[in-house]
Motif scaffolding. Structure first.
Motif, PDB file in Angstrom:
ATOM      1  N   ASN A 185       0.831  -1.203   0.000  1.00  0.00           N
ATOM      2  CA  ASN A 185       0.000   0.000   0.000  1.00  0.00           C
ATOM      3  C   ASN A 185       0.867   1.255   0.000  1.00  0.00           C
ATOM      4  O   ASN A 185       0.573   2.235  -0.695  1.00  0.00           O
ATOM      5  CB  ASN A 185      -0.919  -0.008   1.209  1.00  0.00           C
ATOM      6  CG  ASN A 185      -2.144   0.870   1.040  1.00  0.00           C
ATOM      7  OD1 ASN A 185      -2.962   0.996   1.934  1.00  0.00           O
ATOM      8  ND2 ASN A 185      -2.298   1.493  -0.115  1.00  0.00           N
ATOM      9  N   PHE A 186       1.955   1.208   0.761  1.00  0.00           N
ATOM     10  CA  PHE A 186       2.876   2.351   0.792  1.00  0.00           C
ATOM     11  C   PHE A 186       3.520   2.541  -0.578  1.00  0.00           C
ATOM     12  O   PHE A 186       3.652   3.669  -1.066  1.00  0.00           O
ATOM     13  CB  PHE A 186       3.958   2.132   1.856  1.00  0.00           C
ATOM     14  CG  PHE A 186       5.004   3.216   1.877  1.00  0.00           C
ATOM     15  CD1 PHE A 186       4.679   4.516   2.223  1.00  0.00           C
ATOM     16  CD2 PHE A 186       6.317   2.933   1.525  1.00  0.00           C
ATOM     17  CE1 PHE A 186       5.640   5.522   2.233  1.00  0.00           C
ATOM     18  CE2 PHE A 186       7.282   3.918   1.533  1.00  0.00           C
ATOM     19  CZ  PHE A 186       6.942   5.221   1.889  1.00  0.00           C
ATOM     20  N   GLY A 187       3.914   1.441  -1.215  1.00  0.00           N
ATOM     21  CA  GLY A 187       4.519   1.522  -2.545  1.00  0.00           C
ATOM     22  C   GLY A 187       3.583   2.136  -3.569  1.00  0.00           C
ATOM     23  O   GLY A 187       3.974   3.009  -4.352  1.00  0.00           O
ATOM     24  N   SER A 188       2.317   1.693  -3.557  1.00  0.00           N
ATOM     25  CA  SER A 188       1.349   2.232  -4.519  1.00  0.00           C
ATOM     26  C   SER A 188       1.011   3.685  -4.202  1.00  0.00           C
ATOM     27  O   SER A 188       0.788   4.498  -5.103  1.00  0.00           O
ATOM     28  CB  SER A 188       0.075   1.384  -4.537  1.00  0.00           C
ATOM     29  OG  SER A 188      -0.608   1.437  -3.301  1.00  0.00           O
ATOM     30  N   ASN A 189       0.996   4.037  -2.913  1.00  0.00           N
ATOM     31  CA  ASN A 189       0.752   5.427  -2.509  1.00  0.00           C
ATOM     32  C   ASN A 189       1.834   6.354  -3.059  1.00  0.00           C
ATOM     33  O   ASN A 189       1.544   7.416  -3.614  1.00  0.00           O
ATOM     34  CB  ASN A 189       0.714   5.542  -0.982  1.00  0.00           C
ATOM     35  CG  ASN A 189      -0.632   5.206  -0.403  1.00  0.00           C
ATOM     36  OD1 ASN A 189      -1.632   5.127  -1.114  1.00  0.00           O
ATOM     37  ND2 ASN A 189      -0.685   4.984   0.893  1.00  0.00           N
ATOM     38  N   ILE A 190       3.089   5.950  -2.878  1.00  0.00           N
ATOM     39  CA  ILE A 190       4.215   6.773  -3.328  1.00  0.00           C
ATOM     40  C   ILE A 190       4.209   6.909  -4.850  1.00  0.00           C
ATOM     41  O   ILE A 190       4.448   7.998  -5.394  1.00  0.00           O
ATOM     42  CB  ILE A 190       5.555   6.171  -2.854  1.00  0.00           C
ATOM     43  CG1 ILE A 190       5.684   6.316  -1.331  1.00  0.00           C
ATOM     44  CG2 ILE A 190       6.730   6.850  -3.536  1.00  0.00           C
ATOM     45  CD1 ILE A 190       5.691   7.750  -0.832  1.00  0.00           C
ATOM     46  N   ALA A 191       3.917   5.811  -5.537  1.00  0.00           N
ATOM     47  CA  ALA A 191       3.897   5.841  -7.002  1.00  0.00           C
ATOM     48  C   ALA A 191       2.849   6.822  -7.518  1.00  0.00           C
ATOM     49  O   ALA A 191       3.125   7.640  -8.405  1.00  0.00           O
ATOM     50  CB  ALA A 191       3.628   4.438  -7.544  1.00  0.00           C
ATOM     51  N   ALA A 192       1.635   6.732  -6.954  1.00  0.00           N
ATOM     52  CA  ALA A 192       0.572   7.646  -7.374  1.00  0.00           C
ATOM     53  C   ALA A 192       0.892   9.078  -6.962  1.00  0.00           C
ATOM     54  O   ALA A 192       0.603  10.030  -7.705  1.00  0.00           O
ATOM     55  CB  ALA A 192      -0.758   7.212  -6.760  1.00  0.00           C
ATOM     56  N   LEU A 193       1.522   9.242  -5.790  1.00  0.00           N
ATOM     57  CA  LEU A 193       1.871  10.580  -5.304  1.00  0.00           C
ATOM     58  C   LEU A 193       2.850  11.269  -6.247  1.00  0.00           C
ATOM     59  O   LEU A 193       2.739  12.474  -6.498  1.00  0.00           O
ATOM     60  CB  LEU A 193       2.470  10.487  -3.898  1.00  0.00           C
ATOM     61  CG  LEU A 193       2.969  11.797  -3.284  1.00  0.00           C
ATOM     62  CD1 LEU A 193       1.827  12.808  -3.163  1.00  0.00           C
ATOM     63  CD2 LEU A 193       3.606  11.541  -1.912  1.00  0.00           C
ATOM     64  N   VAL A 194       3.819  10.518  -6.762  1.00  0.00           N
ATOM     65  CA  VAL A 194       4.791  11.084  -7.701  1.00  0.00           C
ATOM     66  C   VAL A 194       4.078  11.665  -8.923  1.00  0.00           C
ATOM     67  O   VAL A 194       4.412  12.757  -9.403  1.00  0.00           O
ATOM     68  CB  VAL A 194       5.820  10.017  -8.133  1.00  0.00           C
ATOM     69  CG1 VAL A 194       6.667  10.516  -9.306  1.00  0.00           C
ATOM     70  CG2 VAL A 194       6.724   9.648  -6.960  1.00  0.00           C
ATOM     71  N   VAL A 195       3.070  10.935  -9.399  1.00  0.00           N
ATOM     72  CA  VAL A 195       2.297  11.409 -10.552  1.00  0.00           C
ATOM     73  C   VAL A 195       1.548  12.692 -10.194  1.00  0.00           C
ATOM     74  O   VAL A 195       1.569  13.669 -10.944  1.00  0.00           O
ATOM     75  CB  VAL A 195       1.296  10.327 -11.028  1.00  0.00           C
ATOM     76  CG1 VAL A 195       0.428  10.869 -12.161  1.00  0.00           C
ATOM     77  CG2 VAL A 195       2.040   9.078 -11.486  1.00  0.00           C
TER      78      VAL A 195
END
Length: 256
Positions: A185-195
């Motif tokens: 969940n943290f990984g997907s959060n960071i990925a979307a946050l970068v976008v």
């Protein structure tokens, strides 16, 4: 104007703490934090982006807490991290071209199935039965993790619950499933946050104080779950899943 800003920040801090307390264990914190951000008057896209910024701070905190408590199978989970990251980035881009409404009927059906299955199987997730992955279960996990990552970037609410359910399917208990889910969940959060950051849609004036509150909420929530054990996480998981079902039904019929 200063008083209004102060009350708004106080409101976001309280909402952020409660959202992170729940989200740190079973996900679903967006049920509280996103409406709270929308209540301030910012645009829906800014609310989603700001929530992703704040929730990433809380997600990192709970991830560290679960790892320190030994509730994460790190070597196993890290193999799936690239899938959820790629899925989330793809979802965050696609949401700008396709309405999230197309997924809502499907998500509602999945949530109902998850809730019924968890309620019926009362002993499910009480202890870890994971012995390794068969070929079929590996393929299932690869598909599930990518799909959930995509959903997190595309829509979001309930991602933690879906990830937790995926780990329950392959034999982890509720607490370890929650810990494993937090890593992804943290990984997907960071990925979307970068976008979202690249698009300049994050409201830092609201996101930073809300994020600090989410750090505190995540600490309290994670430690509470680790001490209380799987039975507590199971009850909270069912409660949040039911709330997500209710929210999706109301959204589907345009009540809210």
């Amino acid at each position: 104007m200063e008083d209004i800003n102060l009350y708004t920040l106080l409101f976001l801090v309280i909402a952020g703490f409660i959202a992170a307390f729940i989200d740190s264990v079973v996900g679903g914190g967006g049920l509280i934090s996103i409406p709270a951000l929308l209540f301030t008057g910012i645009s829906p896209s800014a609310a989603l982006a700001t929530n992703k910024f704040s929730s990433s701070m809380g997600s990192l905190t709970s991830t560290i807490s679960f790892i320190r408590a030994g509730k994460v199978n790190f070597k196993f989970v890290i193999k799936f991290l690239p899938l959820t990251v790629v899925g989330s980035i793809l979802g965050a881009y696609v949401v700008h071209f396709v309405s999230p409404d197309i997924l809502k009927p499907l998500i509602l059906v999945i949530l109902v199935v998850v809730a019924i299955y968890t309620i019926v199987k009362k002993d499910w997730g009480k202890e870890t039965l994971y012995k390794g992955l068969t070929r079929n279960k590996l393929i299932l996990m690869l598909l599930l993790i990518f799909a959930i990552g995509f959903y997190d970037g595309f829509l979001g609410p309930g991602t933690g619950s879906f990830l937790l359910f995926a780990f329950l399917i392959i034999g982890f208990d509720f607490v370890q499933a929650a810990g494993n889910a937090k890593i992804l969940n943290f990984g997907s959060n960071i990925a979307a946050l970068v976008v979202f950051l690249s698009m300049g849609t994050v409201n830092f004036a609201y996101g930073i104080p809300m994020g600090i509150a989410m750090v505190a909420g995540a600490l309290v929530g994670t430690n509470f779950a680790i001490k209380k054990g799987s039975s507590y996480v199971r009850v909270l998981f069912i409660a949040i899943t039911v709330l997500l079902i209710g929210k999706n039904i109301l959204n589907y019929f345009h009540v809210i």
